[in-house]
Enzyme design. Sequence first.
Site, PDB file in Angstrom:
ATOM      1  CG  ASP A  41      -2.067  -0.993   1.055  1.00  0.00           C
ATOM      2  OD1 ASP A  41      -2.663  -1.040  -0.031  1.00  0.00           O
ATOM      3  OD2 ASP A  41      -2.349  -1.721   2.024  1.00  0.00           O
TER       4      ASP A  41
ATOM      5  CG  ASP B 213      -8.079  -3.223  -3.138  1.00  0.00           C
ATOM      6  OD1 ASP B 213      -8.464  -4.251  -3.732  1.00  0.00           O
ATOM      7  OD2 ASP B 213      -8.599  -2.842  -2.076  1.00  0.00           O
TER       8      ASP B 213
END
Length: 400
Positions: free
Chosen positions: A116, A176
């Site tokens: 991330d 994602d």
Amino acid sequence: MVNKIVVSLGIALITGMSAQAQSPDIRAVFSDAEKQTRVMLAEIDKAKEGKPDLVAPRTIEQGKLKLVKSGDWTSGFFPGVLWFLYDYTRNTEWKKEAERYTADIEKEQWNGGTHDMGFKVYCSVGNGFRLTGSNHYKEVLMQSAKTLSRRFNKTAGVIRSWDHNKQKWDYPVIIDNMLNLELLFAASKLTGDRSYYNIAVSHANTTMKNHFRKDFGTWHVVDYDSTQAGKINKKTTHQGYADESTWSRGESWAIYGYTMCYRETKDPKYLKQAENVAGFILKHPNLPEDLIPYWDFNAPQIPHEPRDVSAAAVMASALLELSTYSKSGKLYRATAEKMLTNLTKSYRAPIGSDFGFLLQHSTGSKPSDSEVDVPLSYADYYYLEALLRLQKLTGSKKLY
């Protein structure tokens, strides 16, 4: 064929919009956002007492403001909100706050235990660099990309997502992860090192091959065999209703990610993919009239299912950029404007409420009964990004 369907749908959509203005009052929204964010800053100070390792707001949990550590995937969104306020107002108050909260995220440039990096660092430090040109921010971005690139597996052709739940997956990749590629594209330009670009392209190509069904709905999680090229162990979900359903925010990551990939590469297959995903969204029978999706396009109790405002915010921002590249641009812009108008009219938190979050009614993970019908920091981030994009387009300015 998909484009023809979308265009015909768009004619009806745009015709239906013509009777009323579909653009939100951006100046008024940012004025309200400033008021709300001052509320948030005060609430953060209270929530942080005795907890110096907590750095940014994520949501409301059990009636309290939930703050997270810098390692949380959502930590960079509130600094990004502050940078967006500075971007719009050029008020040094917001620049100082943005710098202060961004500083708390910078150590994540060394954290190789997460995919991330883009969410955390590019949404905070990346916006700081865009607006200030700081050499320090440039260095952080380059190191962050270097750290992220170490999670790339050449055999699988993708960047690994989670390290947790190793008993469930060998080499999991979530849709994602497309959003983290923007950091790699940026690093390639900043350093002149083509390897970052090549990793991003490999990940985008492999994801395009394996994450999409024939109707361009997405699987959330694809589990790769990291030792045998081209081998897939399984395709599942973690946050959607079912393995074969289409999780709404996953679809929003897809349209945003491939639009961004087209911007960075000018490869027409990415533009086509973004348009195909837009077609899935816009023609889906379970997309509500106000265009704010339910948390999963196939959730069983529609229309009695929670919405996901965060998915709508991401979609609106992506559609505005896509409108500048596509022959269906009028449709995409009209759709995004209607989404933003409805978010502004019906999904905003009243001034002084919700600990200063901007939007209500997002859904984090319905299967886990986690963060259901609550504000989420990333909904606020993409909402403001979309509004800034709309302002530029209204002023006939380029987004990039």
